[in-house]
Design a protein around this motif. Structure first.
Motif, short mmCIF file in Angstrom:
data_model
loop_
_atom_site.label_atom_id
_atom_site.label_comp_id
_atom_site.label_asym_id
_atom_site.label_seq_id
_atom_site.Cartn_x
_atom_site.Cartn_y
_atom_site.Cartn_z
N ARG A 1 0.82 -1.21 0.00
CA ARG A 1 0.00 0.00 0.00
C ARG A 1 0.86 1.26 0.00
NH1 ARG A 1 -2.77 -3.91 2.93
NH2 ARG A 1 -4.93 -4.20 2.26
N ALA A 59 2.01 1.91 -3.47
CA ALA A 59 0.89 2.46 -4.24
C ALA A 59 0.67 3.93 -3.93
CB ALA A 59 -0.39 1.67 -3.95
N ILE A 94 -12.99 0.38 -0.64
CA ILE A 94 -11.97 0.70 -1.64
C ILE A 94 -10.63 0.67 -0.92
CG2 ILE A 94 -11.14 2.35 -3.35
CD1 ILE A 94 -13.85 1.31 -4.04
N VAL A 113 -5.76 1.02 -4.02
CA VAL A 113 -6.49 1.49 -5.20
C VAL A 113 -6.82 2.97 -5.08
CG1 VAL A 113 -8.61 1.24 -6.55
CG2 VAL A 113 -7.47 -0.79 -5.64
N ALA A 129 -5.47 6.13 -7.51
CA ALA A 129 -6.56 6.76 -8.25
C ALA A 129 -6.56 8.27 -8.04
CB ALA A 129 -7.91 6.17 -7.81
#
Length: 416
Positions: free
Chosen positions: A63, A66, A243, A247, A251
């Motif tokens: 994470r 990301a 969510i 992600v 995003a």
């Protein structure tokens, strides 16, 4: 040797090696290896515990990598600078300290590393401070204090890792420290900054305002990406739509590239974000190793017993663990990692909820993360040309900020 003593020696060895400029990941590795061997677990048993500690934080590392998409977008596109300059311009010269603290808080709260946030705002602070005749130490505490407030409500590595180790929703951990962060901002601006010595104003005029010479994205375009990430994370508590941060955060970064009109910087933003986050990921491998040793030792039980002897309840274990571990590593991320990985079971068994435990560990990890053996100390001092002696004088005021945040976070638990 007693395993608690062995774990303590492991931490001390890691600290000494970090101070001696050994790369932190190797210092933590050597400390963990030494601690396991001193505990009598043998080479095989020691390596097993070290690997176990790393395995526990692998989901958080994914994470965090990301999150580099959002962080990279904010810095590379100039969105972070646009947000900071807009806040300073809006609040005006009479409220410089509030403007700088608020800008630093907002940048870190949207996912910018605290050291990057200070470095980004520093030119604005120097320019505005020279025009208003303000002393550099007070300007620095405004930026650092605001950054610490934002760091406890941000999707930054420290919050992600604390939430992951307590198995708590990231957005809930962020929200739990929102009120403490706002109260902390008020304390920084109106109580701590007036205590900072430094009557000498910045003498030389700062360089011309380079911000006006750049084509920065608009404030709305800059803030849209982080807002989308927050909205996506908020879908879980509001509507039960999950969510994952892995992600939601990318995003938000990709949406920010679109709203700023700088889609052509996508590759550069990804490269920057990956570079920043990969360094953190490597550091977390080292912290995971030593966290595995600490978790397997009896040091957790010892700390719990000591707090019990002092009449302190289990709710103090979370902030104390965060404070101790961030002092050892001089890093919010490493401190939150070791504290949450090593003490989460004991904290949860005392009756503290996962969200509260993660939030308090995260807040506690801001109390001493600015000590000289860490990178934050040098990065923030260097960006404004402060000497080591001048930078050291700021430590008590930084610690007061972190302590205030910790007490507010603890108070929020009591009120809830």
């Amino acid at each position: 040797m007693n395993s608690a003593l062995a774990a303590f020696i492991a931490l001390c060895l890691a600290i000494v090696l970090i101070i001696r400029k050994v790369p932190p990941v190797f210092a933590l590795f050597l400390g963990a290896l030494t601690g396991g061997l001193l505990a009598g677990w043998g080479m095989s048993g020691t390596v097993t515990e070290m690997i176990s500690g790393v395995k526990d934080i692998v989901p958080a590392i994914v994470r965090i990598l990301a999150a580099g998409v959002l962080s990279g977008m904010l810095v590379v596109t100039g969105a972070a600078e646009s947000i900071a300059s807009a806040i300073v311009r809006t609040l005006g010269a009479k409220r410089v300290y509030l403007a700088l603290a608020l800008a630093a808080m907002l940048l870190t709260a949207t996912g910018v590393f605290i050291d990057v946030a200070v470095i980004t705002i520093a030119p604005i602070a120097l320019m505005t401070g020279s025009r208003a005749g303000l002393p550099l130490p007070k300007l620095m505490i405004a930026m650092i204090g605001g950054g610490k407030c934002g760091n406890i409500v941000s999707p930054n590595p420290n919050t992600i890792i604390a939430a992951e180790n307590f198995d708590a929703p990231l957005q809930s951990v962020m929200l739990a420290n929102l009120l403490p962060a706002l109260l902390g901002l008020a304390v920084v601006v109106w109580l701590i900054i007036p205590l900072v010595p430094g009557k000498k104003a910045l003498e030389a005029p700062a360089p011309a305002d380079t911000i006006n010479n750049k084509d920065l994205p608009s404030f709305l375009g800059s803030i849209a990406g982080p807002l989308l990430a927050v909205v996506l994370l908020a879908l879980r508590p509001l509507f039960g739509i999950v969510i994952d941060p892995a992600v939601a955060l990318p995003a938000g970064g990709l949406f920010g590239l679109l709203t700023t009109g700088l889609w052509k910087l996508t590759l550069k933003s990804l490269q920057y974000g990956l570079e920043k986050m990969s360094g953190v990921a490597v550091l977390l491998i080292g912290t995971g190793m030593i966290a595995g040793i600490i978790k397997a030792s009896s040091i957790t039980a010892l700390v719990v017993d000591l707090l019990g002897r002092w009449g302190a309840g289990g709710e103090l274990l979370a902030p104390v663990a965060g404070i101790l571990m961030c002092a050892a590593t001089a890093s919010t991320t490493a401190g939150a990692t070791i504290a949450s990985a090593s003490f989460s079971e004991a904290i949860l068994s005392s009756g503290i909820s996962p969200v509260s435990g993660a939030a308090m560990v995260n807040a506690g990890a801001t109390v001493l993360d600015h000590l000289p053996h860490g990178s934050f100390f040098n990065a923030t001092g260097g960006c404004v040309g402060m000497s080591v002696a001048e930078r050291i004088k700021l430590i008590p005021f930084e610690s007061l900020t972190g302590l205030a945040l910790t007490l507010f976070s603890l108070g929020a638990l009591v009120l809830i």
